[in-house]
Design a protein around this motif. Structure first.
Motif, short mmCIF file in Angstrom:
data_model
loop_
_atom_site.label_atom_id
_atom_site.label_comp_id
_atom_site.label_asym_id
_atom_site.label_seq_id
_atom_site.Cartn_x
_atom_site.Cartn_y
_atom_site.Cartn_z
N MET A 1 0.84 -1.19 0.00
CA MET A 1 0.00 0.00 0.00
C MET A 1 0.88 1.25 0.00
N ARG A 2 0.46 2.24 -0.75
CA ARG A 2 1.19 3.51 -0.77
C ARG A 2 0.20 4.67 -0.67
N PRO A 3 0.53 5.67 0.14
CA PRO A 3 -0.37 6.82 0.30
C PRO A 3 -0.26 7.78 -0.87
N ARG A 4 -1.39 8.26 -1.34
CA ARG A 4 -1.45 9.30 -2.35
C ARG A 4 -2.57 10.26 -1.96
N ALA A 5 -2.56 11.44 -2.51
CA ALA A 5 -3.53 12.47 -2.12
C ALA A 5 -4.97 12.02 -2.33
N ASN A 6 -5.22 11.25 -3.39
CA ASN A 6 -6.60 10.84 -3.70
C ASN A 6 -6.95 9.47 -3.14
#
Length: 433
Positions: free
Chosen positions: A201-206
């Motif tokens: 999992m990777r965090p992104r703005a959307n």
């Protein structure tokens, strides 16, 4: 040190059969777990009537809520921590939302909501913002903190990444309930490699994206969900139990409206019948109270209520047939007429029930209700929608599985009070449907 940043002197752990251990280090989380409203979730089953089919399915929304919290804690503390796209100031907010996301569920949640027209999401908000122990804890963090937690749960919070951890097509809620429900029902369908999914999992703005290398783990997760819905959540016998439960409540509501003289007055239900439910009324009602009243009503004079309660308590459930009244309205109408001739009220004893699920939704611009899809993070940094890369997911994407059944008491075929010719006519019509 502020309350929001206060840590326990010694870490608390819950032994858990799914996650091995659930870790609590934050004072706020520990205080929320101890509140009256959260402890109430021990008395609400996660799977409603499913325990009448899979005898191990006695786990509660308390178990599940802790599990969702633990998955989110691992993601933000181990996977996201230090990444530039993740704002660590949102950590406590998302942990609280994970823990409290099911706070407003009522007893036998979906059946109860259908009859009394309540909404667990509405009551979740009321518990978070009302005069409750949960609200008192949250307000110690900040005056606007209860509202922020409510917004995350309601999916209106402006940070889409925070919301996606709790509610998306691959979120902590689903990852816990699939594994937990599989464990307690004893089936293998719901198991998947959660550790692998969390690592990619990777965090992104959307919202959360998944590294391309983790696609096969996500495929397994989606197929696990697909199988769990078909085999567990939509199990026809569990649905039969919910049909009986639904009609017990429906009958009590009708009797109460007609001033029926109950031997055991349904005091905890009165405000629900009248539509003036207070928050205190809602919090006070749980499944142990409902089951106690079902036992009481087994001695009522009303034949329908007495019979339905005996069926539920003693697991004498309805039989079912694969009949869709929308496609065969004349068959359903004929069955209703025959039931009336036999002296059986079709309102309570000939019940249509349907279920549907969308295993995975892809991006469909302009289509209302479209769920945000899962995106893969490719090696070149671009994002690709999952069903564009996975043939397995493409095969089931956007396909709604709908199942129609009609439920009825199978004893009518052997009830000698009903003329044999009439019984045979009903039986033949059902078998040919």
């Amino acid at each position: 040190m502020t309350y929001a940043k206060t840590k326990l002197q010694e870490e608390k752990v819950f032994k858990d059969p799914v996650h091995r251990y659930i870790h609590v280090r934050d004072q706020v989380i520990w205080d929320l777990v101890k509140t009256r409203e959260f402890q109430r979730l021990r008395r609400i089953k996660q799977l409603g009537t499913t325990y009448l089919v899979f005898h191990g399915a006695e786990h509660s929304r308390f178990n599940h809520s802790l599990g969702v919290y633990e998955i989110v804690r691992r993601i933000v503390d181990d996977v996201f921590k230090g990444r530039k796209e993740w704002d660590d100031s949102e950590r406590l907010l998302v942990l609280c939302a994970a823990l409290l996301h099911d706070l407003g569920h009522g007893p036998f949640s979906h059946a109860f909501e259908n009859v009394f027209e309540t909404d667990h999401e509405y009551f979740t908000r009321q518990i978070l913002l009302g005069d409750t122990e949960v609200n008192a804890v949250l307000r110690r963090v900040a005056d606007d903190f209860p509202e922020k937690v409510a917004q995350v749960i309601e999916k209106t919070y402006p940070n889409e990444l925070v919301v996606s951890l709790i509610s998306s097509q691959i979120d902590a809620d689903r990852m816990d309930y699939l594994q937990r429900d599989a464990y307690y029902t004893g089936v293998s369908y719901g198991h998947f490699d959660m550790e692998r999914i969390m690592r990619v999992m990777r965090p992104r703005a959307n919202g959360v994206v998944i590294k391309e290398s983790g696609m096969h783990a996500v495929e397994h997760y989606i197929m696990s969900r697909y199988q769990m819905y078909l085999q567990i959540y939509f199990h026809p016998v569990s649905r039969s139990a919910e049909v009986v439960l639904n009609h017990i409540l429906k009958r009590v509501k009708v009797l109460c409206k007609n001033d029926y003289p109950f031997k055991y007055e349904p005091t905890p239900f009165i405000s629900f019948f009248r539509g003036n439910v207070t928050l205190e009324d809602y919090i006070a009602l749980d499944e142990s109270i409902m089951l106690a009243y079902f036992q009481f009503w087994m001695g009522e004079d009303d034949e329908i209520l007495r019979d339905l309660c005996r069926r539920f308590v003693n697991r004498k459930l309805f039989q079912y047939t694969n009949l869709n009244p929308y496609k065969q309205p004349e068959v359903y109408a004929q069955l209703q007429r025959l039931f009336l001739q036999a002296g059986i009220d079709p309102e309570y004893y000939l019940v249509h029930d349907s279920t549907s699920d969308l295993p995975y939704d892809f991006y469909r611009p302009g289509i209302e209700g479209t769920k945000k899809p899962i995106y893969l993070l490719m090696q070149d940094g671009m994002q690709r929608e999952l069903s564009e890369e996975s043939q397995i997911v493409e095969a089931i994407a956007g396909r709604i599985k709908v199942d129609h059944k009609v439920y009825y008491p199978k004893e009518l075929f052997t009830d000698e009070r009903i003329p044999a010719a009439l019984r045979n006519e009903i039986k033949q019509l059902i078998e040919e449907a």
